[in-house]
Design an enzyme around this catalytic site. Sequence first.
Site, PDB file in Angstrom:
ATOM      1  N   SER A 139     -30.110 -20.882 -17.347  1.00 12.98           N
ATOM      2  CA  SER A 139     -29.071 -19.918 -17.740  1.00 12.98           C
ATOM      3  C   SER A 139     -28.602 -19.060 -16.565  1.00 12.98           C
ATOM      4  O   SER A 139     -29.205 -19.061 -15.486  1.00 12.98           O
ATOM      5  CB  SER A 139     -29.612 -18.997 -18.834  1.00 12.98           C
ATOM      6  N   CYS A 140     -27.553 -18.304 -16.810  1.00 16.21           N
ATOM      7  CA  CYS A 140     -27.002 -17.429 -15.769  1.00 16.21           C
ATOM      8  C   CYS A 140     -28.041 -16.425 -15.283  1.00 16.21           C
ATOM      9  O   CYS A 140     -28.211 -16.210 -14.077  1.00 16.21           O
ATOM     10  CB  CYS A 140     -25.767 -16.702 -16.295  1.00 16.21           C
ATOM     11  N   GLY A 194     -38.495 -14.773 -18.492  1.00 13.60           N
ATOM     12  CA  GLY A 194     -39.644 -15.075 -17.615  1.00 13.60           C
ATOM     13  C   GLY A 194     -40.085 -16.528 -17.784  1.00 13.60           C
ATOM     14  O   GLY A 194     -40.098 -17.303 -16.811  1.00 13.60           O
ATOM     15  N   HIS A 219     -24.113  -9.096 -15.770  1.00 11.89           N
ATOM     16  CA  HIS A 219     -25.463  -8.623 -16.093  1.00 11.89           C
ATOM     17  C   HIS A 219     -25.966  -7.855 -14.868  1.00 11.89           C
ATOM     18  O   HIS A 219     -25.469  -8.042 -13.754  1.00 11.89           O
ATOM     19  CB  HIS A 219     -26.440  -9.782 -16.290  1.00 11.89           C
TER      20      HIS A 219
HETATM   21  P1  NAP Z   1     -18.025 -21.384 -25.135  1.00  5.66           P
HETATM   22  O1  NAP Z   1     -17.192 -20.544 -24.266  1.00  5.66           O
HETATM   23  O2  NAP Z   1     -18.171 -21.033 -26.574  1.00  5.66           O
HETATM   24  O3  NAP Z   1     -17.469 -22.884 -25.028  1.00  5.66           O
HETATM   25  C1  NAP Z   1     -18.052 -23.915 -25.770  1.00  5.66           C
HETATM   26  C2  NAP Z   1     -17.190 -25.152 -25.722  1.00  5.66           C
HETATM   27  O4  NAP Z   1     -17.838 -26.158 -26.493  1.00  5.66           O
HETATM   28  C3  NAP Z   1     -15.796 -24.958 -26.329  1.00  5.66           C
HETATM   29  O5  NAP Z   1     -14.871 -25.668 -25.547  1.00  5.66           O
HETATM   30  C4  NAP Z   1     -15.914 -25.590 -27.698  1.00  5.66           C
HETATM   31  O6  NAP Z   1     -14.738 -26.262 -28.065  1.00  5.66           O
HETATM   32  C5  NAP Z   1     -16.939 -26.656 -27.501  1.00  5.66           C
HETATM   33  N1  NAP Z   1     -17.667 -26.903 -28.763  1.00  5.66           N
HETATM   34  C6  NAP Z   1     -17.933 -26.034 -29.743  1.00  5.66           C
HETATM   35  N2  NAP Z   1     -18.606 -26.631 -30.745  1.00  5.66           N
HETATM   36  C7  NAP Z   1     -18.720 -27.907 -30.397  1.00  5.66           C
HETATM   37  C8  NAP Z   1     -19.275 -29.041 -31.023  1.00  5.66           C
HETATM   38  N3  NAP Z   1     -19.861 -28.979 -32.228  1.00  5.66           N
HETATM   39  N4  NAP Z   1     -19.231 -30.230 -30.383  1.00  5.66           N
HETATM   40  C9  NAP Z   1     -18.624 -30.333 -29.175  1.00  5.66           C
HETATM   41  N5  NAP Z   1     -18.053 -29.267 -28.549  1.00  5.66           N
HETATM   42  C10 NAP Z   1     -18.121 -28.078 -29.144  1.00  5.66           C
HETATM   43  O7  NAP Z   1     -19.529 -21.506 -24.579  1.00  5.66           O
HETATM   44  P2  NAP Z   1     -20.029 -21.157 -23.114  1.00  5.66           P
HETATM   45  O8  NAP Z   1     -20.211 -19.691 -22.998  1.00  5.66           O
HETATM   46  O9  NAP Z   1     -19.216 -21.880 -22.122  1.00  5.66           O
HETATM   47  O10 NAP Z   1     -21.504 -21.767 -23.159  1.00  5.66           O
HETATM   48  C11 NAP Z   1     -21.740 -23.132 -22.962  1.00  5.66           C
HETATM   49  C12 NAP Z   1     -23.181 -23.318 -22.530  1.00  5.66           C
HETATM   50  O11 NAP Z   1     -23.362 -22.637 -21.288  1.00  5.66           O
HETATM   51  C13 NAP Z   1     -24.233 -22.738 -23.486  1.00  5.66           C
HETATM   52  O12 NAP Z   1     -25.397 -23.521 -23.404  1.00  5.66           O
HETATM   53  C14 NAP Z   1     -24.502 -21.360 -22.885  1.00  5.66           C
HETATM   54  O13 NAP Z   1     -25.760 -20.847 -23.230  1.00  5.66           O
HETATM   55  C15 NAP Z   1     -24.425 -21.685 -21.410  1.00  5.66           C
HETATM   56  N6  NAP Z   1     -24.109 -20.542 -20.530  1.00  5.66           N
HETATM   57  C16 NAP Z   1     -23.185 -19.611 -20.887  1.00  5.66           C
HETATM   58  C17 NAP Z   1     -22.936 -18.548 -20.041  1.00  5.66           C
HETATM   59  C18 NAP Z   1     -21.961 -17.462 -20.392  1.00  5.66           C
HETATM   60  O14 NAP Z   1     -22.093 -16.355 -19.912  1.00  5.66           O
HETATM   61  N7  NAP Z   1     -20.963 -17.730 -21.194  1.00  5.66           N
HETATM   62  C19 NAP Z   1     -23.608 -18.458 -18.821  1.00  5.66           C
HETATM   63  C20 NAP Z   1     -24.485 -19.461 -18.447  1.00  5.66           C
HETATM   64  C21 NAP Z   1     -24.751 -20.498 -19.319  1.00  5.66           C
HETATM   65  P3  NAP Z   1     -13.770 -25.651 -29.156  1.00  5.66           P
HETATM   66  O15 NAP Z   1     -13.366 -24.300 -28.625  1.00  5.66           O
HETATM   67  O16 NAP Z   1     -12.668 -26.629 -29.173  1.00  5.66           O
HETATM   68  O17 NAP Z   1     -14.543 -25.561 -30.425  1.00  5.66           O
END
Ligand code: NAP
Length: 336
Positions: A139-140, A194, A219
């Site tokens: 994660s981030c 952690g 963060h």
């Molecule tokens: P997000 O902005 O909600 O984007 C998720 C994407 O996945 C959207 O394009 C969505 O498409 C698609 N999606 C949703 N439901 C789906 C399904 N059932 N099947 C296939 N595609 C689907 O999420 P995100 O923040 O980028 O997070 C993605 C991953 O990165 C997660 O594991 C998160 O924990 C991790 N992460 C996030 C961050 C952060 O700060 N945001 C930082 C580091 C890591 P639609 O919009 O078309 O539904």
Amino acid sequence: MIKVGVNGYGVIGKRVAYAITKQDDMELVGIAKTKPDFNAMTAIEKNHDVYCSIPENIGLFERRGMEIRGTINDLIEKCDVIVDATPGKIGAKNKPLYEKAGIKAIFEGGEKADTVQCSFNALCNYEEAIGKDYVRVVSCNTTGLARTIRPMLDIADIGRIRAVLVRRAADPVQSKKGPINAIVPVTKVPSHHGPDLKTVLPNIDIVSMAVAVPTTIMHLHTIMVELKDNISKDEIIEAWGKTPRVKLISSEDGFISTAEIMEYARALGRYMGDLYEIPVWEDATNIKDNELYYIQAVHQESDVVPENIDAIRAITGIEKNARKSIEKTNKSLGIR
Ligand code: NAP
């Protein structure tokens, strides 16, 4: 050229897709979305081929006049690797699709570590991921901790690490999440961060706690590290200075909060105004009674992006040297 598809074009997926287009050893085949919203519109305007991740939803795209190239299965068929940037736990549900097609996949930090063969951070365990089929970029927050803790292991004998994470309430695009006027303790103590860091740095001793605060831009971590030998603050600063994707900052240069950091990042003019590096306040770093204290920030939307690119190189084996991959990725994204 490694052919890469991105399943999920949200906060992380759109940034990883962009970063793929900046590499000369991989190409973006297309991206997949469940629905035709502004993110799908962005992808089309950027000339990415858009696929539908839920086959029954194809009609929704057609009704909005958005041209799509097929379903997620059509995308998978054309790729060597899928970066699954769907919301946490959806990636695990998608994994059988990739297994059935016999292609490799990279998952994000919202997935559990046991979904994959190994978790990944380029600085910590690039070699472990070489040739694997399924890895997870941590994660981030975990990426931020890994970047500044890993270099210390080369120069100091360190004991217990304690980290207090002040987490952003929501990403800037998330209009429905909060809090907007409260501080929310994460009551699972110690927090999961952690143990998550131990998936890429197994031999460290770390405990963490977290609170969520009403901000969207970054963060912030306050970190305490027990030092077992007489290492100086200057030696630690020097080690961070040599570490890729760590940026030393100072309040003397006007970086008095996360606001100035992101203003600086936006002015750099990178995609989405991102800051891939972990900024560490040099002037807030101190050693007292053999304990190191420091404060760093994390641009949650982008620090994992270069790690995804390195992870693609590692699992496909197109670059077996971590440093070379890190340097290549950094150069392509303007990270000095
Ligand atoms: P997000 O902005 O909600 O984007 C998720 C994407 O996945 C959207 O394009 C969505 O498409 C698609 N999606 C949703 N439901 C789906 C399904 N059932 N099947 C296939 N595609 C689907 O999420 P995100 O923040 O980028 O997070 C993605 C991953 O990165 C997660 O594991 C998160 O924990 C991790 N992460 C996030 C961050 C952060 O700060 N945001 C930082 C580091 C890591 P639609 O919009 O078309 O539904």
